[in-house]
Design a protein around this motif. Sequence first.
Motif, PDB file in Angstrom:
ATOM      1  N   SER A   1       0.662  -1.098   0.142  1.00  0.00           N
ATOM      2  CA  SER A   1      -0.013   0.010  -0.135  1.00  0.00           C
ATOM      3  C   SER A   1       0.952   1.392   0.036  1.00  0.00           C
ATOM      4  O   SER A   1       0.710   2.241  -0.852  1.00  0.00           O
ATOM      5  CB  SER A   1      -0.967   0.210   1.304  1.00  0.00           C
ATOM      6  N   GLY A   2       2.021   1.225   0.614  1.00  0.00           N
ATOM      7  CA  GLY A   2       2.890   2.357   0.870  1.00  0.00           C
ATOM      8  C   GLY A   2       3.565   2.570  -0.613  1.00  0.00           C
ATOM      9  O   GLY A   2       3.802   3.788  -0.697  1.00  0.00           O
TER      10      GLY A   2
ATOM     11  N   LEU B   1       1.089   4.294  -3.022  1.00  0.00           N
ATOM     12  CA  LEU B   1       1.233   5.703  -2.454  1.00  0.00           C
ATOM     13  C   LEU B   1       2.343   6.504  -3.248  1.00  0.00           C
ATOM     14  O   LEU B   1       2.434   7.620  -3.596  1.00  0.00           O
ATOM     15  CB  LEU B   1       1.186   5.873  -0.869  1.00  0.00           C
TER      16      LEU B   1
ATOM     17  N   ILE C   1       8.817   2.826   3.852  1.00  0.00           N
ATOM     18  CA  ILE C   1       7.933   2.072   3.446  1.00  0.00           C
ATOM     19  C   ILE C   1       8.104   0.601   4.170  1.00  0.00           C
ATOM     20  O   ILE C   1       7.051   0.231   4.775  1.00  0.00           O
ATOM     21  CB  ILE C   1       7.881   1.751   1.840  1.00  0.00           C
TER      22      ILE C   1
ATOM     23  N   ARG D   1       7.828   1.047   7.860  1.00  0.00           N
ATOM     24  CA  ARG D   1       6.302   1.408   8.616  1.00  0.00           C
ATOM     25  C   ARG D   1       5.537  -0.173   8.747  1.00  0.00           C
ATOM     26  O   ARG D   1       4.783  -0.216   9.592  1.00  0.00           O
ATOM     27  CB  ARG D   1       5.608   2.246   7.487  1.00  0.00           C
TER      28      ARG D   1
ATOM     29  N   THR E   1      -2.599   3.313   8.340  1.00  0.00           N
ATOM     30  CA  THR E   1      -1.771   2.728   7.162  1.00  0.00           C
ATOM     31  C   THR E   1      -2.686   2.845   5.859  1.00  0.00           C
ATOM     32  O   THR E   1      -2.738   3.796   4.859  1.00  0.00           O
ATOM     33  CB  THR E   1      -1.140   1.617   7.365  1.00  0.00           C
ATOM     34  N   VAL E   2      -3.388   1.631   5.607  1.00  0.00           N
ATOM     35  CA  VAL E   2      -4.355   1.736   4.300  1.00  0.00           C
ATOM     36  C   VAL E   2      -5.138   2.698   4.111  1.00  0.00           C
ATOM     37  O   VAL E   2      -5.238   3.185   2.928  1.00  0.00           O
ATOM     38  CB  VAL E   2      -4.890   0.213   4.212  1.00  0.00           C
TER      39      VAL E   2
ATOM     40  N   ASP F   1      -3.611   5.820   3.205  1.00  0.00           N
ATOM     41  CA  ASP F   1      -3.027   5.648   1.810  1.00  0.00           C
ATOM     42  C   ASP F   1      -4.016   6.102   0.825  1.00  0.00           C
ATOM     43  O   ASP F   1      -3.612   6.699  -0.347  1.00  0.00           O
ATOM     44  CB  ASP F   1      -2.314   4.416   1.700  1.00  0.00           C
TER      45      ASP F   1
ATOM     46  N   VAL G   1      -3.965   8.595  -1.917  1.00  0.00           N
ATOM     47  CA  VAL G   1      -3.899   8.475  -3.459  1.00  0.00           C
ATOM     48  C   VAL G   1      -4.931   8.943  -4.199  1.00  0.00           C
ATOM     49  O   VAL G   1      -4.760   9.716  -5.292  1.00  0.00           O
ATOM     50  CB  VAL G   1      -3.634   6.820  -3.623  1.00  0.00           C
TER      51      VAL G   1
ATOM     52  N   TYR H   1      -6.852  -2.275  -4.195  1.00  0.00           N
ATOM     53  CA  TYR H   1      -7.612  -1.545  -3.304  1.00  0.00           C
ATOM     54  C   TYR H   1      -9.190  -2.181  -3.168  1.00  0.00           C
ATOM     55  O   TYR H   1      -9.798  -2.488  -2.001  1.00  0.00           O
ATOM     56  CB  TYR H   1      -7.682  -0.119  -3.062  1.00  0.00           C
TER      57      TYR H   1
END
Length: 315
Positions: free
Chosen positions: A116-117, A120, A152, A155, A210-211, A214, A218, A256
């Motif tokens: 996910s990072g 982003l 990334i 994290r 986090t997600v 992100d 995004v 996602y």
Amino acid sequence: MNMDIVNITAISHTFFYLLGIPGLEDQHIWISIPFFTSYIITLLGNSLLIFIVITDHSLHQPMYIFLCMLAGLDIGLSTITVPKALSIFWFNSGEISLYGCITQLFFIHSTFIAESGILLVMAFDRYIAICYPLRYTMILTRSVIIKSCVTIYLRGVVTIFPTIFLLKRLPFCKNNLLPHTYCEHIGLAKYACASIQVNIWYGIFVLVITVVLDIILVVASYFVILHAIFQMPSQDARHKALNTCGSHICVIFLFYIPGIFTVLVQRFGKQIPTHVHILMANLCMLAPPAMNPIIYGIKTKQIKNRVSHLLFQRR
């Protein structure tokens, strides 16, 4: 009170059994075919992508370096989950130790957050390339790229690391049969015979910072990017800019959307059979790693040309 703790500790399970997909046990052999196929595609496609980026000096640019990182994470995510699932489908080998289960879920969750990072950072890369093209190389220097990659990975590790201790503190004295093909945090924690409120709230906290964060960033990035693209005076320039973002947008949706849909079904689809939940959860693990190299191979001209050259150079 002390005797109760001793008794709970004495019967706490140290081994669990992953059941695969309950309700579809007689179909496990057939279900293993798409699992195996997607894993082979993931290994070959992402390995080829990494090889192309490393060997072609014209692709040593931030966009392709991040793409190379994404490919490596895809291989890791599939390798963490698929071989164990195949061993369940083929050999009914679902036994896994408590520490093995915690290790697997740690790498699954941390890798998912790292992916996910990466998405982003890739959105940020496209933002700089389209909105500040003349400053692109000045902003995304080698130092910035290295720091971004390290951040990334850290994290993902740092945010998931506390779950190891949150799970190790729990006594597992309930049923040790896990209806899934892999271990995950709350799926394991709910088999504890103690309060798991801390696990639940920490899981929500990690997901939000986090997600979810992100996704918000995004989406915000692409609003700005698309606004900048449609302000371009030249139609050719707009088409070129949209084409460079097209593959990344496809990968974002592929990563996602299944996850969001799975969360919504788990939250509101209480009447949906368990095997449907498990199949959807596995779709999130199988589809993106297998499809990402195909999407970039088709949508990215430089990679497509390089693949064609490798495959047909002798001919």
